[in-house]
Write a protein that holds these residues in place. Structure first.
Motif, PDB file in Angstrom:
ATOM      1  N   ALA A 175       1.513  -1.257   0.122  1.00 10.43           N
ATOM      2  CA  ALA A 175      -0.373   0.029  -0.546  1.00 10.43           C
ATOM      3  C   ALA A 175       1.206   0.766  -0.368  1.00 10.43           C
ATOM      4  N   MET A 176      -0.325   2.100  -0.804  1.00 16.19           N
ATOM      5  CA  MET A 176       1.037   3.615  -0.410  1.00 16.19           C
ATOM      6  C   MET A 176      -0.199   4.943   0.036  1.00 16.19           C
ATOM      7  N   ILE A 177       0.123   5.568   1.029  1.00 11.39           N
ATOM      8  CA  ILE A 177      -1.226   5.849   1.059  1.00 11.39           C
ATOM      9  C   ILE A 177      -0.548   7.511   1.691  1.00 11.39           C
ATOM     10  N   LEU A 178      -0.984   8.668   0.579  1.00  8.29           N
ATOM     11  CA  LEU A 178      -1.047  10.631   0.696  1.00  8.29           C
ATOM     12  C   LEU A 178      -1.513  10.743   1.922  1.00  8.29           C
ATOM     13  N   LEU A 179      -1.371  10.923   2.843  1.00  5.48           N
ATOM     14  CA  LEU A 179      -1.651  12.487   4.423  1.00  5.48           C
ATOM     15  C   LEU A 179      -0.896  13.934   3.891  1.00  5.48           C
ATOM     16  N   SER A 180      -2.008  14.857   3.990  1.00  2.00           N
ATOM     17  CA  SER A 180      -1.689  16.194   3.758  1.00  2.00           C
ATOM     18  C   SER A 180      -2.323  16.714   4.720  1.00  2.00           C
ATOM     19  N   ASN A 181      -1.386  17.982   5.025  1.00  2.00           N
ATOM     20  CA  ASN A 181      -2.513  19.498   5.375  1.00  2.00           C
ATOM     21  C   ASN A 181      -3.065  20.261   4.676  1.00  2.00           C
ATOM     22  N   GLN A 182      -3.149  19.663   3.559  1.00  3.12           N
ATOM     23  CA  GLN A 182      -3.655  20.630   2.313  1.00  3.12           C
ATOM     24  C   GLN A 182      -4.670  19.507   1.310  1.00  3.12           C
ATOM     25  N   ALA A 183      -5.227  19.583   0.751  1.00  2.00           N
ATOM     26  CA  ALA A 183      -6.454  18.578  -0.305  1.00  2.00           C
ATOM     27  C   ALA A 183      -5.575  18.171  -1.901  1.00  2.00           C
ATOM     28  N   ILE A 184      -5.072  17.720  -2.201  1.00  2.00           N
ATOM     29  CA  ILE A 184      -4.185  17.035  -2.779  1.00  2.00           C
ATOM     30  C   ILE A 184      -5.094  15.997  -4.099  1.00  2.00           C
ATOM     31  N   GLY A 185      -5.555  16.452  -5.355  1.00  2.00           N
ATOM     32  CA  GLY A 185      -6.155  15.710  -5.936  1.00  2.00           C
ATOM     33  C   GLY A 185      -7.221  15.515  -5.467  1.00  2.00           C
ATOM     34  N   GLU A 186      -8.616  15.179  -6.399  1.00  2.20           N
ATOM     35  CA  GLU A 186      -9.511  14.694  -7.292  1.00  2.20           C
ATOM     36  C   GLU A 186     -10.614  14.753  -5.249  1.00  2.20           C
ATOM     37  N   HIS A 187     -10.071  13.399  -4.793  1.00  2.05           N
ATOM     38  CA  HIS A 187     -10.569  12.789  -3.881  1.00  2.05           C
ATOM     39  C   HIS A 187     -10.206  13.053  -2.541  1.00  2.05           C
ATOM     40  N   ALA A 188      -9.670  13.674  -2.426  1.00  2.00           N
ATOM     41  CA  ALA A 188      -9.030  14.744  -0.962  1.00  2.00           C
ATOM     42  C   ALA A 188     -10.208  14.624  -0.640  1.00  2.00           C
ATOM     43  N   PHE A 189     -10.542  14.399   0.717  1.00  6.14           N
ATOM     44  CA  PHE A 189     -10.748  14.754   2.004  1.00  6.14           C
ATOM     45  C   PHE A 189     -10.795  14.760   3.084  1.00  6.14           C
ATOM     46  N   SER A 190     -11.190  15.910   4.563  1.00 10.60           N
ATOM     47  CA  SER A 190     -10.553  15.762   5.441  1.00 10.60           C
ATOM     48  C   SER A 190     -11.348  14.767   6.292  1.00 10.60           C
ATOM     49  N   LEU A 191     -10.018  14.146   7.558  1.00 15.78           N
ATOM     50  CA  LEU A 191     -10.432  13.263   7.636  1.00 15.78           C
ATOM     51  C   LEU A 191      -9.941  13.392   9.270  1.00 15.78           C
ATOM     52  N   ASN A 192     -10.942  13.028  10.464  1.00 14.21           N
ATOM     53  CA  ASN A 192     -10.226  13.038  11.530  1.00 14.21           C
ATOM     54  C   ASN A 192      -9.442  11.420  11.971  1.00 14.21           C
ATOM     55  N   ILE A 193      -8.546  11.678  12.374  1.00 16.09           N
ATOM     56  CA  ILE A 193      -7.636  10.017  12.891  1.00 16.09           C
ATOM     57  C   ILE A 193      -7.293   9.984  13.789  1.00 16.09           C
ATOM     58  N   GLN A 194      -7.413   8.813  15.108  1.00 16.12           N
ATOM     59  CA  GLN A 194      -7.252   9.175  16.522  1.00 16.12           C
ATOM     60  C   GLN A 194      -6.446   7.411  16.373  1.00 16.12           C
ATOM     61  N   VAL A 195      -5.017   7.638  17.066  1.00 13.48           N
ATOM     62  CA  VAL A 195      -4.756   6.753  16.976  1.00 13.48           C
ATOM     63  C   VAL A 195      -4.549   6.370  18.704  1.00 13.48           C
ATOM     64  N   ALA A 196      -4.341   4.789  19.365  1.00 13.01           N
ATOM     65  CA  ALA A 196      -3.786   4.552  20.817  1.00 13.01           C
ATOM     66  C   ALA A 196      -3.520   3.389  20.470  1.00 13.01           C
ATOM     67  N   SER A 197      -2.081   2.896  21.166  1.00 13.67           N
ATOM     68  CA  SER A 197      -1.487   1.811  21.097  1.00 13.67           C
ATOM     69  C   SER A 197      -1.514   0.853  22.681  1.00 13.67           C
ATOM     70  N   ASP A 198      -0.996   0.436  23.044  1.00 10.48           N
ATOM     71  CA  ASP A 198      -0.311  -0.648  24.071  1.00 10.48           C
ATOM     72  C   ASP A 198       1.073  -1.544  23.105  1.00 10.48           C
ATOM     73  N   GLU A 199       2.010  -1.450  22.829  1.00  3.82           N
ATOM     74  CA  GLU A 199       3.667  -1.521  22.727  1.00  3.82           C
ATOM     75  C   GLU A 199       3.863  -2.475  23.175  1.00  3.82           C
ATOM     76  N   SER A 200       2.999  -2.938  24.796  1.00  2.00           N
ATOM     77  CA  SER A 200       3.554  -4.235  26.010  1.00  2.00           C
ATOM     78  C   SER A 200       3.878  -5.669  25.708  1.00  2.00           C
ATOM     79  N   THR A 201       4.943  -6.041  25.769  1.00  2.00           N
ATOM     80  CA  THR A 201       4.768  -7.619  24.910  1.00  2.00           C
ATOM     81  C   THR A 201       4.481  -8.084  26.221  1.00  2.00           C
ATOM     82  N   ILE A 202       4.304  -9.968  26.019  1.00  2.00           N
ATOM     83  CA  ILE A 202       4.032 -11.028  26.747  1.00  2.00           C
ATOM     84  C   ILE A 202       5.406 -11.420  27.797  1.00  2.00           C
TER      85      ILE A 202
END
Length: 380
Positions: free
Chosen positions: A214-241
């Motif tokens: 995959a190739m994914i382009l994220l920007s601070n401005q609209a690039i291309g015909e189908h760009a749209f504003s998207l709210n993304i939240q990420v949470a992670s727990d990287e502790s291991t067994i």
């Protein structure tokens, strides 16, 4: 956890079905393209039937690093087709997530080098032919700052989180996320079969190994015909067994073994994913539709246990919410390792853009055998 409204500009896929548009449409239609063949495991004298999900039919002659380069090239071409605009040539950063080569049975050259030097050589074996191929129209790729993350499912959450931070801080205007994985090279398939991890005639509790990029382009401005504003939240727990086991102090070998078994059993009870989801979901969703969930369940028993327990916990925590049927990308794409997150992300984007998912809020969960967990929330 990070949260920010940024622009989703475009995505390109090389998948077992097709590029971004056709693959996601096929996913929502419940279609797949799995191949089967007979093989013999190292520990058996009898041939067994095994199913795989190869990327494209014209990749059959490629193996190892060469296949990774080819898949990334095809994903980039798909990105450009979907963008309908030139790739930004200024203020671009490249963030890459891939599995550690030894975890895919890929032998690194020059064993006299340090491990970091071997990884740097491995990176060059991918980026040099790839960027040389694309340099004519996109010279920025060869000179853009690049960061690599090696890992499994949660590696995608890490680079997605990093992209949000870099764009939010103004460090870069554009981030190109580059991910690839293949579980179906010959040596890796043999290892998976010997460990009884893949689905065969005599092992129904296993997964269908796949590959994609995959190739994914994220920007601070609209690039291309189908760009749209998207709210993304990420949470992670990287502790291991392993870290959890190191913190206990058993008195005897039997106690040590019992504690390890208990820790591994608890790992798949949904206890680690639920707090991450609650970080992302602040509403009570009373008489509302809960976000559409993308699960990384893949046919293996321990993932099914976590999947079931998580459904129970969600309905206990949000008893008055309406729940849609969870979506399972592996039904169309097979087990994708590091590419599990990007494929769910692509299907979520397509679902929101075209109304295929019947919702504008998506939730992606990612689990690793190591114990790491991540959740990604998307809102239009």
């Amino acid at each position: 956890m990070s949260s920010h409204n940024i622009y989703f500009s475009g995505i390109g896929l090389c998948s077992p079905i097709a590029g971004f548009k056709d693959a996601c449409a096929a996913f929502y239609a419940g279609l797949n393209r799995f191949d089967t063949f007979d093989t013999m495991a190292n520990q058996s004298e009898d041939a067994v039937n095994i199913s795989i999900a190869p990327a494209a039919t014209n990749l059959e002659g490629y193996q190892g690093v060469a296949k990774t380069v080819k898949m990334l090239n095809m994903a980039f071409d798909d990105l450009c087709d979907n963008l309908k605009a030139p790739l930004p040539q200024n203020d671009l950063c490249i963030l890459t997530a891939m599995p550690e080569p030894q975890h895919r049975q890929l032998a690194l050259t020059n064993q006299q080098q340090s491990w970091q030097e071997q990884l740097n050589s491995y990176i060059s074996m991918i980026t040099m032919p790839l960027f040389n191929k694309l340099a004519a129209d996109n010279p920025v790729l060869s000179s853009a700052p690049m960061q690599w993350v090696f890992g499994d499912r949660v590696a995608f959450a890490r680079i997605l989180n990093k992209a949000i931070q870099l764009i939010n801080e103004g460090s870069y205007q554009h981030c190109l996320l580059m991910v690839a994985d293949s579980l179906i090279n010959r040596a890796n398939l043999d290892t998976l079969q010997d460990a009884q991890q893949v689905k065969t005639d005599n092992n129904p509790v296993g997964f269908i190994a796949g590959e994609s990029a995959a190739m994914i382009l994220l920007s601070n401005q609209a690039i291309g015909e189908h760009a749209f504003s998207l709210n993304i939240q990420v949470a992670s727990d990287e502790s291991t067994i392993e870290q959890a086991i190191a913190q206990v102090e058993p008195q005897t070998p039997d106690e040590e073994n019992e504690q390890q078994i208990q820790l591994e059993r608890n790992l798949w009870q949904g206890e680690k994913l639920m707090p991450l989801i609650k970080q992302l979901i602040s509403q009570n969703y009373e008489n509302q539709w809960f976000p559409r969930c993308f699960s990384d369940i893949n046919g293996t028993e321990y993932r099914a246990v976590e999947f079931g327990n998580l459904q129970v916990k969600l309905k206990q925590a949000y008893p008055k919410a309406y729940f849609m049927q969870p979506l399972i990308p592996s039904l169309s794409f097979g087990e994708q390792g590091t590419m599990t997150g990007p494929l769910a992300f692509a299907c979520a984007i397509a679902g929101m853009q075209r109304g295929l998912a019947r919702h504008n809020e998506m939730l992606i969960t990612l689990s690793e055998q190591s114990g790491k967990r991540a959740a990604i929330a998307l809102r239009m």
